[in-house]
Design a protein around this motif. Structure first.
Motif, short mmCIF file in Angstrom:
data_model
loop_
_atom_site.label_atom_id
_atom_site.label_comp_id
_atom_site.label_asym_id
_atom_site.label_seq_id
_atom_site.Cartn_x
_atom_site.Cartn_y
_atom_site.Cartn_z
N PRO A 162 -0.56 32.78 -16.34
CA PRO A 162 0.90 32.69 -16.14
C PRO A 162 1.55 33.98 -15.65
O PRO A 162 2.55 33.94 -14.94
CB PRO A 162 1.41 32.31 -17.53
CG PRO A 162 0.27 31.57 -18.17
CD PRO A 162 -0.95 32.30 -17.68
N TRP A 163 0.98 35.13 -16.02
CA TRP A 163 1.54 36.39 -15.50
C TRP A 163 1.38 36.46 -13.99
O TRP A 163 2.32 36.82 -13.27
CB TRP A 163 0.84 37.59 -16.14
CG TRP A 163 0.95 37.74 -17.62
CD1 TRP A 163 -0.07 37.89 -18.51
CD2 TRP A 163 2.16 37.82 -18.41
NE1 TRP A 163 0.41 38.03 -19.79
CE2 TRP A 163 1.77 38.00 -19.76
CE3 TRP A 163 3.52 37.74 -18.11
CZ2 TRP A 163 2.70 38.10 -20.80
CZ3 TRP A 163 4.44 37.83 -19.14
CH2 TRP A 163 4.04 38.02 -20.46
N LEU A 164 0.19 36.12 -13.49
CA LEU A 164 -0.04 36.17 -12.04
C LEU A 164 0.82 35.15 -11.32
O LEU A 164 1.41 35.46 -10.27
CB LEU A 164 -1.52 35.91 -11.75
CG LEU A 164 -1.92 35.91 -10.27
CD1 LEU A 164 -1.67 37.27 -9.64
CD2 LEU A 164 -3.40 35.51 -10.12
N ALA A 165 0.93 33.94 -11.87
CA ALA A 165 1.74 32.91 -11.23
C ALA A 165 3.19 33.35 -11.13
O ALA A 165 3.84 33.19 -10.08
CB ALA A 165 1.62 31.60 -12.02
N ALA A 166 3.71 33.90 -12.21
CA ALA A 166 5.11 34.34 -12.20
C ALA A 166 5.31 35.52 -11.27
O ALA A 166 6.31 35.61 -10.55
CB ALA A 166 5.55 34.71 -13.62
N GLU A 167 4.34 36.45 -11.24
CA GLU A 167 4.48 37.63 -10.40
C GLU A 167 4.54 37.26 -8.92
O GLU A 167 5.42 37.75 -8.18
CB GLU A 167 3.30 38.58 -10.66
CG GLU A 167 3.42 39.90 -9.93
CD GLU A 167 2.36 40.89 -10.37
OE1 GLU A 167 2.48 42.08 -10.00
OE2 GLU A 167 1.40 40.49 -11.08
N LEU A 168 3.65 36.39 -8.48
CA LEU A 168 3.68 35.99 -7.08
C LEU A 168 4.95 35.21 -6.75
O LEU A 168 5.52 35.36 -5.67
CB LEU A 168 2.43 35.16 -6.75
CG LEU A 168 1.09 35.88 -6.88
CD1 LEU A 168 -0.05 34.96 -6.45
CD2 LEU A 168 1.06 37.18 -6.09
N ALA A 169 5.41 34.38 -7.69
CA ALA A 169 6.63 33.60 -7.47
C ALA A 169 7.85 34.49 -7.39
O ALA A 169 8.86 34.11 -6.77
CB ALA A 169 6.79 32.57 -8.58
N LEU A 170 7.80 35.67 -8.00
CA LEU A 170 8.95 36.58 -8.03
C LEU A 170 9.00 37.52 -6.82
O LEU A 170 9.86 38.40 -6.75
CB LEU A 170 8.94 37.40 -9.32
CG LEU A 170 9.31 36.61 -10.59
CD1 LEU A 170 8.96 37.42 -11.84
CD2 LEU A 170 10.80 36.25 -10.58
N LEU A 171 8.08 37.31 -5.87
CA LEU A 171 8.08 38.11 -4.64
C LEU A 171 8.65 37.25 -3.52
O LEU A 171 7.92 36.49 -2.87
CB LEU A 171 6.66 38.57 -4.31
CG LEU A 171 5.96 39.42 -5.37
CD1 LEU A 171 4.53 39.75 -4.93
CD2 LEU A 171 6.73 40.69 -5.66
N PRO A 172 9.95 37.33 -3.25
CA PRO A 172 10.58 36.38 -2.32
C PRO A 172 10.12 36.53 -0.87
O PRO A 172 10.26 35.58 -0.09
CB PRO A 172 12.07 36.70 -2.46
CG PRO A 172 12.12 38.12 -2.93
CD PRO A 172 10.92 38.28 -3.82
N ARG A 173 9.57 37.67 -0.50
CA ARG A 173 9.15 37.90 0.88
C ARG A 173 7.64 37.79 1.05
O ARG A 173 7.11 38.14 2.10
CB ARG A 173 9.62 39.28 1.35
CG ARG A 173 11.13 39.44 1.40
CD ARG A 173 11.52 40.78 2.00
NE ARG A 173 10.98 40.91 3.35
CZ ARG A 173 10.41 42.02 3.83
NH1 ARG A 173 10.28 43.09 3.06
NH2 ARG A 173 9.97 42.06 5.07
N LEU A 174 6.95 37.30 0.05
CA LEU A 174 5.49 37.26 0.09
C LEU A 174 5.00 36.42 1.27
O LEU A 174 5.38 35.25 1.42
CB LEU A 174 4.95 36.68 -1.21
CG LEU A 174 3.43 36.70 -1.37
CD1 LEU A 174 2.91 38.13 -1.45
CD2 LEU A 174 3.01 35.93 -2.61
N ARG A 175 4.13 37.01 2.09
CA ARG A 175 3.59 36.32 3.26
C ARG A 175 2.07 36.34 3.30
O ARG A 175 1.47 35.57 4.06
CB ARG A 175 4.14 36.96 4.55
CG ARG A 175 5.65 36.84 4.73
CD ARG A 175 6.08 35.39 4.90
NE ARG A 175 7.53 35.27 5.04
CZ ARG A 175 8.36 35.06 4.03
NH1 ARG A 175 7.88 34.94 2.78
NH2 ARG A 175 9.65 34.95 4.22
N ALA A 176 1.46 37.23 2.51
CA ALA A 176 -0.01 37.31 2.53
C ALA A 176 -0.52 37.81 1.19
O ALA A 176 0.15 38.59 0.50
CB ALA A 176 -0.49 38.23 3.65
N VAL A 177 -1.72 37.35 0.85
CA VAL A 177 -2.41 37.78 -0.37
C VAL A 177 -3.83 38.17 0.01
O VAL A 177 -4.55 37.37 0.62
CB VAL A 177 -2.44 36.68 -1.45
CG1 VAL A 177 -3.23 37.14 -2.67
CG2 VAL A 177 -1.02 36.28 -1.85
#
Length: 271
Positions: A162-177
């Motif tokens: 859940p920490w990882l899921a929330a962290e990625l969801a809280l990055l509004p400009r995320l385009r790549a991992v």
């Protein structure tokens, strides 16, 4: 002693409760708030015992240092367009310094490559106050506590998810991992599927240089998912991963995400 397993208020679990990540992460309104909660977590007893026992018996080289000995949050700007996902903090690296990949061999390789790709302000990271700044990039892991033998269990990975899921969801400009290693790849794929990305079935296999573009059923923006071997001491010393190989993946990720220096993504720093 690690965080208690009881004593939550207002229906919220205490940090030592196994449900702490699942019940706390969705409540966080920003990556900074999430980081503060991550650092309180004690949901996995084996990891709590290990991280604290390591701090109680430091290596001779670090005898005069006070170990962080808590879960290590991700770090980087809250508007990052690129996320780099590793495995877990090293016992005498992040578990000592309190910052992912800081103070260990893998971090030496990673930050040098990030710097050359235009994604970090300096090529090394020794401690939290060393002035390193990540540019459009956030570094994190699927497990936030140092595990024995660098091997979290599947149950520990799932408790921490859940920490990882929330962290990625809280990055509004995320385009790549960019995912460093097969363990992180296996942890990230269900997170992305649950977040609404069209993860193919069968799920994409991990491999160095893997690159998949994931759409969304709701028509939202695409996400580039890239794989690299982990910059562990063993992978680097055996030549399975070279600095040039890692730089190639990070440069590609910077280009497709727009992270780092320049409107069209960074150019690698000169030799």
């Amino acid at each position: 002693m690690g965080p208690g397993r009881s004593g939550g208020t207002g229906g919220r679990p205490a940090p030592g409760d196994p449900s702490f990540p699942a019940r706390t992460a969705p409540r966080c309104a920003s990556a900074g708030a999430l980081d503060r909660q991550v650092a309180r977590c004690g949901a996995c007893p084996r990891l709590v015992e290990w991280r604290e026992s390591v701090a109680a018996a430091p290596r001779a080289a670090f005898r005069d240092e006070e170990y962080w000995a808590r879960p290590v949050p991700g770090f980087g700007p809250e508007d990052a367009a690129l996320a780099v996902v590793g495995l877990a903090p090293a016992a005498h690296g992040g578990n000592r310094t309190g910052r992912m990949f800081t103070g260990d061999d893998a971090g030496d390789v990673l930050f040098a490559a990030l710097h050359r790709a235009g994604l970090a302000s300096r090529p090394e990271s020794a401690h939290r106050g060393d002035g390193l700044v990540l540019l459009g990039t956030r570094v994190t892991a699927p497990v936030h506590c140092a595990p024995p033998q660098n091997r979290p269990t599947p149950a520990e990975r799932d408790t921490c998810r859940p920490w990882l899921a929330a962290e990625l969801a809280l990055l509004p400009r995320l385009r790549a991992v960019v995912v460093l290693g097969a363990f992180g790849w296996q942890a990230v794929l269900p997170v992305l599927a649950d977040a609404g990305y069209d993860v193919p079935r069968p799920r994409p296999a991990f491999g160095h240089g893997a690159h998949h573009v994931l759409g969304r059923a709701d028509g939202g923006g695409e996400l580039h998912l890239l794989g690299s071997y982990h910059p562990s001491r063993r992978n680097v010393s055996t030549g399975r991963l070279t600095p040039a190989m890692l730089l190639d993946v990070l440069t590609r990720a910077a280009r497709v995400s727009g992270a780092g220096l320049g409107a069209d993504g960074p150019a690698p720093c000169p030799e």
